[in-house]
Design a protein around this motif. Structure first.
Motif, mmCIF file in Angstrom:
data_model
loop_
_atom_site.group_PDB
_atom_site.id
_atom_site.type_symbol
_atom_site.label_atom_id
_atom_site.label_comp_id
_atom_site.label_asym_id
_atom_site.label_seq_id
_atom_site.Cartn_x
_atom_site.Cartn_y
_atom_site.Cartn_z
ATOM 1 N N GLY A 124 5.199 -7.157 8.410
ATOM 2 C CA GLY A 124 4.447 -8.395 8.304
ATOM 3 C C GLY A 124 3.273 -8.379 7.352
ATOM 4 N N TRP A 125 3.162 -7.364 6.496
ATOM 5 C CA TRP A 125 2.046 -7.287 5.549
ATOM 6 C C TRP A 125 2.467 -7.762 4.166
ATOM 7 N N GLY A 148 -1.977 -14.665 7.366
ATOM 8 C CA GLY A 148 -1.292 -13.408 7.642
ATOM 9 C C GLY A 148 -2.121 -12.182 7.304
ATOM 10 N N ARG A 149 -1.470 -11.029 7.359
ATOM 11 C CA ARG A 149 -2.097 -9.747 7.058
ATOM 12 C C ARG A 149 -1.845 -9.403 5.590
ATOM 13 N N VAL A 150 -2.927 -9.192 4.845
ATOM 14 C CA VAL A 150 -2.854 -8.990 3.400
ATOM 15 C C VAL A 150 -3.635 -7.748 3.012
ATOM 16 N N TYR A 151 -3.050 -6.950 2.132
ATOM 17 C CA TYR A 151 -3.772 -5.843 1.510
ATOM 18 C C TYR A 151 -3.885 -6.122 0.014
ATOM 19 N N LEU A 152 -5.119 -6.182 -0.481
ATOM 20 C CA LEU A 152 -5.404 -6.445 -1.895
ATOM 21 C C LEU A 152 -6.058 -5.199 -2.470
ATOM 22 N N ARG A 153 -5.368 -4.556 -3.409
ATOM 23 C CA ARG A 153 -5.789 -3.240 -3.918
ATOM 24 C C ARG A 153 -6.462 -3.397 -5.282
ATOM 25 N N LEU A 154 -7.758 -3.121 -5.362
ATOM 26 C CA LEU A 154 -8.501 -3.244 -6.607
ATOM 27 C C LEU A 154 -8.634 -1.877 -7.281
ATOM 28 N N THR A 155 -8.805 -1.924 -8.594
ATOM 29 C CA THR A 155 -8.928 -0.692 -9.365
ATOM 30 C C THR A 155 -9.831 -0.923 -10.566
ATOM 31 N N VAL A 200 14.198 -2.297 -24.471
ATOM 32 C CA VAL A 200 14.054 -2.439 -23.021
ATOM 33 C C VAL A 200 13.519 -3.828 -22.704
ATOM 34 N N THR A 201 13.807 -4.258 -21.495
ATOM 35 C CA THR A 201 13.149 -5.441 -20.942
ATOM 36 C C THR A 201 11.962 -4.963 -20.128
ATOM 37 N N VAL A 202 10.800 -5.560 -20.361
ATOM 38 C CA VAL A 202 9.593 -5.188 -19.624
ATOM 39 C C VAL A 202 9.229 -6.334 -18.681
ATOM 40 N N ALA A 203 9.094 -6.010 -17.394
ATOM 41 C CA ALA A 203 8.737 -7.004 -16.380
ATOM 42 C C ALA A 203 7.502 -6.537 -15.627
ATOM 43 N N TYR A 204 6.801 -7.489 -15.048
ATOM 44 C CA TYR A 204 5.532 -7.210 -14.374
ATOM 45 C C TYR A 204 5.587 -7.661 -12.931
ATOM 46 N N LEU A 205 4.943 -6.884 -12.068
ATOM 47 C CA LEU A 205 4.921 -7.207 -10.648
ATOM 48 C C LEU A 205 3.535 -6.887 -10.093
ATOM 49 N N SER A 206 2.893 -7.869 -9.472
ATOM 50 C CA SER A 206 1.598 -7.630 -8.836
ATOM 51 C C SER A 206 1.673 -7.762 -7.319
ATOM 52 N N THR A 207 2.719 -8.370 -6.800
ATOM 53 C CA THR A 207 2.930 -8.433 -5.351
ATOM 54 C C THR A 207 4.145 -7.576 -5.029
ATOM 55 N N VAL A 208 3.907 -6.446 -4.363
ATOM 56 C CA VAL A 208 4.998 -5.494 -4.115
ATOM 57 C C VAL A 208 5.608 -5.632 -2.728
ATOM 58 N N ARG A 209 4.910 -6.326 -1.810
ATOM 59 C CA ARG A 209 5.492 -6.687 -0.517
ATOM 60 C C ARG A 209 5.070 -8.107 -0.182
ATOM 61 N N PRO A 210 5.979 -9.001 0.061
ATOM 62 C CA PRO A 210 7.421 -8.773 -0.060
ATOM 63 C C PRO A 210 7.823 -8.556 -1.520
ATOM 64 N N PHE A 211 8.822 -7.717 -1.711
ATOM 65 C CA PHE A 211 9.299 -7.360 -3.046
ATOM 66 C C PHE A 211 10.231 -8.462 -3.551
#
Length: 292
Positions: A124-125, A148-155, A200-211
């Motif tokens: 459920g995250w 809902g339950r969210v984890y936001l990872r900063l760097t 190559v095809t380059v794709a970007y993803l910032s939300t990994v769950r749900p994938f």
């Protein structure tokens, strides 16, 4: 340009002013960056208590933001994430700093390449790994509007430009059967540089769950997928395999394989040592292709 952390503090300050449901729970980290406010609670260096207080606020109808370094907001209070938030089925927005190795100068206590894999084991995250401060603002505002339950990872690492669009976003198209390189969050700049002369095809993803399995299926025309994640290697490998379960495919999962680097150094030193800079990513891709 402001950092992800600075943008988080700015947006959170405005949210406290604009939304009476927003509350913030801290364990000393970030106290000096946020205003004195009746809905900002500092519990001291008690990270398990921090999650428990957030759960109590959520049960009373508040939308709590919990903030600290990644090992202190995920690893130390993991049982409270599972029980106080998960088992009680209440929501909160956990916002970390430090990522895998930003705090390298502080030693292993401030490094958390295991954080996303740990949260991903809990049901459920939603997990966001932004690659630019503008994305932080967008994802934080969206998370506060949800329950809902969210984890936001900063760097501290950042891509040169924000990427617009939810889910998996294709940024560069290769030939019809070219490998697809999926870069997660702040790995995009290095992935682009590593593959600049490759088909190559380059794709970007910032939300990994749900994938975004549907997005990956639409992007992959051949058999080869390279997944670049800024935490433990293979964290989303099962998601890729599930998305392509009815197709022959090969997966190269890049990330942190050996987290126990017993030297301090800087974040860039650690990124290079883990093979997540442009040279390391290119070396891994070349070796993988030669072994095919």
């Amino acid at each position: 340009m402001s950092t992800m952390r600075q943008r988080f503090y700015r947006v959170t300050t405005r949210a406290l002013e604009d939304d009476p449901d927003v509350a913030v729970v801290l364990a000393d980290i970030g106290v000096s960056e946020l205003p004195r406010h009746p809905r900002v609670f500092n519990v001291g260096i008690r990270e398990q208590t921090m999650i428990g207080v957030a759960a109590g606020l959520a049960l009373e109808g508040y939308r709590p933001i919990v903030h600290s370094y990644a090992p202190f907001v995920i690893e130390r209070p993991y049982e409270q994430l599972k029980l106080d938030l998960g088992h009680q089925d209440v929501g909160a927005v956990l916002v970390s700093v430090g990522a895998s190795y930003d705090g390298a100068r502080s030693g292993r206590t401030h490094q958390a390449p295991e954080d996303v894999p740990l949260v991903a084991t809990l049901p459920g995250w939603t997990i966001h790994v932004p690659g630019h401060p503008d994305e932080v603002e967008h994802l934080l505002r969206r998370s506060l509007a949800e329950r809902g339950r969210v984890y936001l990872r900063l760097t501290e690492e950042t891509n040169s430009e924000p990427i617009r669009g939810d889910g998996l976003v294709v940024l560069r198209r290769g030939s019809a059967t070219a490998p697809v390189v999926v870069a997660v969050g702040p790995t995009l700049a290095a992935a682009f540089a590593a593959t600049v002369d490759l088909d190559v095809t380059v794709a970007y993803l910032s939300t990994v769950r749900p994938f975004d399995r549907a997005g990956l299926r639409a992007a992959v025309g051949g058999t080869d997928v390279v997944l670049v994640e800024p935490y433990l290697a293979g964290t989303s490998a099962a998601q890729v395999s599930a998305a392509l379960s009815d197709r022959p495919h090969r997966l190269l999962a890049l990330g942190i394989v050996e987290p126990e680097l017993r030297r301090y150094g800087s974040g860039p030193n650690h990124r290079a040592a883990h093979g997540l800079d442009a040279a390391g990513i290119r070396q891994s891709i070349d070796a993988w292709e030669q072994a095919a």
